[in-house]
Design a protein around this motif. Structure first.
Motif, PDB file in Angstrom:
ATOM      1  N   ALA B  44       0.838  -1.198   0.000  1.00  0.00           N
ATOM      2  CA  ALA B  44       0.000   0.000   0.000  1.00  0.00           C
ATOM      3  C   ALA B  44       0.877   1.252   0.000  1.00  0.00           C
ATOM      4  N   PHE B  45       1.939   1.182   0.778  1.00  0.00           N
ATOM      5  CA  PHE B  45       2.865   2.306   0.872  1.00  0.00           C
ATOM      6  C   PHE B  45       3.536   2.575  -0.476  1.00  0.00           C
ATOM      7  N   ALA B  46       3.943   1.474  -1.123  1.00  0.00           N
ATOM      8  CA  ALA B  46       4.606   1.609  -2.424  1.00  0.00           C
ATOM      9  C   ALA B  46       3.636   2.191  -3.456  1.00  0.00           C
ATOM     10  N   LEU B  47       2.379   1.733  -3.404  1.00  0.00           N
ATOM     11  CA  LEU B  47       1.380   2.234  -4.349  1.00  0.00           C
ATOM     12  C   LEU B  47       1.088   3.707  -4.086  1.00  0.00           C
ATOM     13  N   LEU B  48       1.098   4.047  -2.805  1.00  0.00           N
ATOM     14  CA  LEU B  48       0.879   5.436  -2.415  1.00  0.00           C
ATOM     15  C   LEU B  48       1.979   6.328  -2.989  1.00  0.00           C
ATOM     16  N   LEU B  49       3.200   5.802  -2.926  1.00  0.00           N
ATOM     17  CA  LEU B  49       4.343   6.548  -3.442  1.00  0.00           C
ATOM     18  C   LEU B  49       4.222   6.713  -4.959  1.00  0.00           C
ATOM     19  N   SER B  50       3.749   5.660  -5.625  1.00  0.00           N
ATOM     20  CA  SER B  50       3.534   5.737  -7.074  1.00  0.00           C
ATOM     21  C   SER B  50       2.486   6.805  -7.370  1.00  0.00           C
ATOM     22  N   GLY B  51       1.448   6.831  -6.538  1.00  0.00           N
ATOM     23  CA  GLY B  51       0.392   7.824  -6.700  1.00  0.00           C
ATOM     24  C   GLY B  51       0.940   9.229  -6.488  1.00  0.00           C
ATOM     25  N   ALA B  52       1.815   9.337  -5.471  1.00  0.00           N
ATOM     26  CA  ALA B  52       2.399  10.641  -5.163  1.00  0.00           C
ATOM     27  C   ALA B  52       3.256  11.125  -6.322  1.00  0.00           C
ATOM     28  N   SER B  53       3.813  10.182  -7.080  1.00  0.00           N
ATOM     29  CA  SER B  53       4.663  10.578  -8.206  1.00  0.00           C
ATOM     30  C   SER B  53       3.843  11.342  -9.249  1.00  0.00           C
ATOM     31  N   ILE B  54       2.528  11.065  -9.301  1.00  0.00           N
ATOM     32  CA  ILE B  54       1.647  11.795 -10.220  1.00  0.00           C
ATOM     33  C   ILE B  54       1.653  13.275  -9.843  1.00  0.00           C
ATOM     34  N   LEU B  55       1.529  13.476  -8.517  1.00  0.00           N
ATOM     35  CA  LEU B  55       1.496  14.842  -7.999  1.00  0.00           C
ATOM     36  C   LEU B  55       2.793  15.574  -8.328  1.00  0.00           C
ATOM     37  N   VAL B  56       3.901  14.880  -8.038  1.00  0.00           N
ATOM     38  CA  VAL B  56       5.216  15.490  -8.306  1.00  0.00           C
ATOM     39  C   VAL B  56       5.367  15.706  -9.814  1.00  0.00           C
ATOM     40  N   GLY B  57       4.901  14.714 -10.593  1.00  0.00           N
ATOM     41  CA  GLY B  57       4.992  14.801 -12.052  1.00  0.00           C
ATOM     42  C   GLY B  57       4.237  16.006 -12.590  1.00  0.00           C
ATOM     43  N   ILE B  59       3.614  18.821 -11.206  1.00  0.00           N
ATOM     44  CA  ILE B  59       4.254  20.136 -10.952  1.00  0.00           C
ATOM     45  C   ILE B  59       5.614  20.229 -11.651  1.00  0.00           C
ATOM     46  N   SER B  60       6.049  19.111 -12.280  1.00  0.00           N
ATOM     47  CA  SER B  60       7.313  19.137 -13.021  1.00  0.00           C
ATOM     48  C   SER B  60       6.962  19.236 -14.504  1.00  0.00           C
ATOM     49  N   ILE B  61       6.915  20.440 -14.976  1.00  0.00           N
ATOM     50  CA  ILE B  61       6.449  20.695 -16.352  1.00  0.00           C
ATOM     51  C   ILE B  61       7.344  19.973 -17.362  1.00  0.00           C
ATOM     52  N   ASP B  62       6.716  19.282 -18.322  1.00  0.00           N
ATOM     53  CA  ASP B  62       7.376  18.591 -19.435  1.00  0.00           C
ATOM     54  C   ASP B  62       8.153  17.330 -19.049  1.00  0.00           C
ATOM     55  N   VAL B  63       8.338  17.093 -17.796  1.00  0.00           N
ATOM     56  CA  VAL B  63       9.096  15.884 -17.423  1.00  0.00           C
ATOM     57  C   VAL B  63       8.235  14.954 -16.564  1.00  0.00           C
ATOM     58  N   GLU B  64       6.922  15.044 -16.765  1.00  0.00           N
ATOM     59  CA  GLU B  64       6.015  14.220 -15.951  1.00  0.00           C
ATOM     60  C   GLU B  64       6.368  12.737 -16.055  1.00  0.00           C
ATOM     61  N   ARG B  65       6.570  12.307 -17.309  1.00  0.00           N
ATOM     62  CA  ARG B  65       6.848  10.881 -17.529  1.00  0.00           C
ATOM     63  C   ARG B  65       8.127  10.462 -16.801  1.00  0.00           C
ATOM     64  N   LEU B  66       9.149  11.294 -16.953  1.00  0.00           N
ATOM     65  CA  LEU B  66      10.443  11.013 -16.328  1.00  0.00           C
ATOM     66  C   LEU B  66      10.297  10.851 -14.812  1.00  0.00           C
TER      67      LEU B  66
END
Lengths: 320, 275
Positions: B44-57, B59-66
């Motif tokens: 669950a924690f790992a999935l949460l972190l994956s979800g959080a990467s969406i948020l970080v992605g 706010i990171s313009i043009d490098v969301e995928r990265l």
């Protein structure tokens, strides 16, 4: 054929943190158990009972000696499919249900898939756990775990069953059930080797007993033989509220409880004692020869022998 | 019980075969892990972190995928390693401590079968976990990119390499736990994971070091598992391809290294007294 032949099996462990030194857990054990026999391995805690069982199960390796089980070397993999083992205070995978556990052990023991499920249900019914078959073992009481332990030990219908302290921690009812089960195994012709320090259980169940203490086998004997030995004394029970003076003069050790007197006196004074009772017009209830109990045999065997005393003195001498 | 009934194993001296027993032990290990609540917390924690990467992605313009690939795969890798160590160190020692091993080894189960069965059970658990966590990462990727591209196939290769890492970590945890306490096994395994993740740097250092020091550095660099070769997260995050030869070499390397660690565990466990 002997079911178990233990040939000078010995085990020592290295103890100490910096300077490792060997500590003898089992001293050159030589013992033979016949097929169909119920054998009790008696001794106080730490005597070497569990070490012996672990050696026979291949859980620890002997420092010296060997053993043959059902005619095969104890290391022979074929032995394992013909024996069952209940460890002391068994602990099983608590994420499994009783049914899953027995099925798993059935698989490992090579019980054919066809009929395994029926066999598991049969075993659960036999130990009275049918109603709890679907419950995870973490919710089992100690008594239930012990019963399940017995079920897993006999699940694959072994010829020889090893039970380490099977009555340990059980309430009187649980002990009774385990005793009944051992009796059933005897009637089925199984050989049962069980360790215990509860002498009444051994006396009730065993054909023979072996007494082990401080890693050394102190004696082996047939229970019937051990407990039939006369002590040269008789026990007289009669109705009275006080001990007649005539009886005391005969050297009787008497105890009054309510309207009954229980007196123990030398066998040669038996006639004289009866004469006293006749004279005093006291009602005789019973007269029985005093026999040695298993407990007395056990205590006697636990006392250090001459050899042990010498060894102990030698050890102290070397130590000094 | 019917006294006249034939012995359940009569005429079956080997009582089944080794492969079947390994399979049963592996399945039981898998079942035990699956029923462990701690495992679900970690996933669950790992999935949460994956979800959080969406948020970080976002706010990171043009490098969301990265960002999503980098963070998501790193989460899968780290949590997987934690699970591998957490379960792996207890595989043997817990069975000894709780004495569940006694009733297993008193059956026709050889010690090596037990160790190998445990290894496969844990590996199976980790593969299932990785698949679950990978689904989370791919969903996050789909969310930020709105569609899958051809280069996303390399993410699967990176995930495959992560599984290979887990294979080695499991084998090492099992190896250390065959002779050491759970705590020390965890420390050793994690230390090797960290050092192994720097294996390429170590090899580089060994190449420029002379004399005895150079020999020792070379020996250590090649002895520790090369986890850095199995880490292509950054590469695939940038959409770079992974050469087929690397996939083959890494597969062979991971299998060989795990086999050696398991063999070591078996050799030690075969001689161990279960006090």
């Amino acid at each position: 054929m002997a079911a178990i032949e233990i040939l000078d099996l010995e085990k020592s462990y290295l103890v100490g943190f910096w300077r490792k030194r060997p500590k003898l857990a089992l001293r050159s054990l030589r013992l033979t158990i016949e097929e169909g026999e119920v054998f009790g391995f008696l001794g106080p805690n730490g005597a070497g009972k569990t070490t012996t069982l672990k050696l026979l199960m291949g859980l620890v390796f002997p420092t010296a000696g060997s053993a043959r089980i059902l005619g095969l070397d104890m290391d022979d993999p074929r032995v394992k499919s013909q024996i069952g083992f209940l460890p002391e205070q068994p602990y099983f995978y608590d994420h499994l249900t009783a049914r899953e556990l027995l099925n798993y052990y059935g698989q490992l023991s090579g019980v054919p898939a066809k009929g395994r499920a029926a066999r598991v249900e049969q075993m659960l019914a036999r130990v009275g756990l049918s109603d709890s078959a679907g419950m995870q073992l973490r919710k089992f009481s100690k008594g239930m775990l012990q019963r399940l332990g017995l079920a897993q030990a006999i699940l694959h219908d072994p010829k020889l069953v090893f039970l380490d302290e099977p009555m340990s921690g059980l309430d009187p009812m649980g002990r009774r059930e385990v005793r009944d089960m051992i009796q059933e195994l005897r009637h089925e012709g199984k050989t049962v080797f069980f360790s215990t320090h509860i002498l009444s259980d051994a006396e009730a169940l065993c054909d023979r007993v072996g007494i082990i203490h401080q890693g050394e086998l102190r004696g082996v004997g047939a229970v019937a033989e051990v407990t039939s030995q006369k002590q040269g004394k008789v026990e007289i029970v009669f109705c009275a509220q006080a001990v007649p003076a005539g009886l005391t003069s005969l050297g009787a050790e008497a105890r009054v409880s309510g309207d009954m007197v229980n007196a123990v006196l030398p066998e040669e004074q038996q006639d004289a004692a009866l004469e006293v009772l006749r004279r005093e017009r006291l009602k005789l209830i019973s007269l029985t020869p005093v026999r040695r109990s298993l407990e007395e045999y056990y205590i006697q065997k636990l006392r250090p022998t001459e050899g042990q005393r010498e060894r102990e003195e030698d050890r102290k001498g070397v130590g000094a | 019980m019917n006294s006249g009934r034939r012995n359940a194993n009569a005429g079956n001296p080997n009582a089944g075969n080794a492969n079947a027993r390994i399979g049963y032990i592996a399945f039981n290990t898998f079942r035990e892990a699956v029923r462990d609540r701690v495992l679900y917390n970690l996933i669950a924690f790992a999935l949460l972190l994956s979800g959080a990467s969406i948020l970080v992605g976002e706010i990171s313009i043009d490098v969301e995928r990265l960002v999503v690939v980098n963070l998501g795969l790193t989460a899968v890798s780290l949590f997987g390693v934690v699970i591998a160590i957490f379960i792996g160190i207890g595989l043997v020692s817990k069975e000894i401590d709780k004495r569940t091993l006694y009733t297993v080894l008193s059956r026709p189960v050889r010690r090596w079968e037990f160790v190998v069965g445990k290894f496969f059970g844990l590996t199976g658990t980790l593969v299932v976990n990785t698949v679950l966590m990978a689904i989370g990462v791919l969903l996050a990727l789909l969310y930020v990119a709105h569609r899958f591209e051809k280069m996303d196939a390399w993410v699967l290769v990176a995930l495959y390499f992560i599984v290979l890492q887990f294979l080695i970590v499991c084998a090492l945890a099992l190896f250390f736990s065959s002779f050491s306490t759970p705590l020390m096994s965890a420390v050793f395994t994690f230390a090797l994971f960290v050092i192994g993740s720097l294996a390429e740097d170590l090899r580089g250092f060994a190449r420029i070091t002379q004399g005895v020091g150079g020999w020792i550095a070379t020996a250590v660099a090649y002895l520790v598992p090369n986890f850095s070769a199995l880490n292509v997260i950054s590469q695939v995050a940038h959409g770079d391809a992974v050469p087929g030869r690397l996939i083959l070499y890494n597969t062979l390397y991971a299998l060989l290294y795990s086999a050696m660690a398991i063999s070591g565990a078996v050799l030690i466990f075969q001689r161990r007294d279960l006090k």
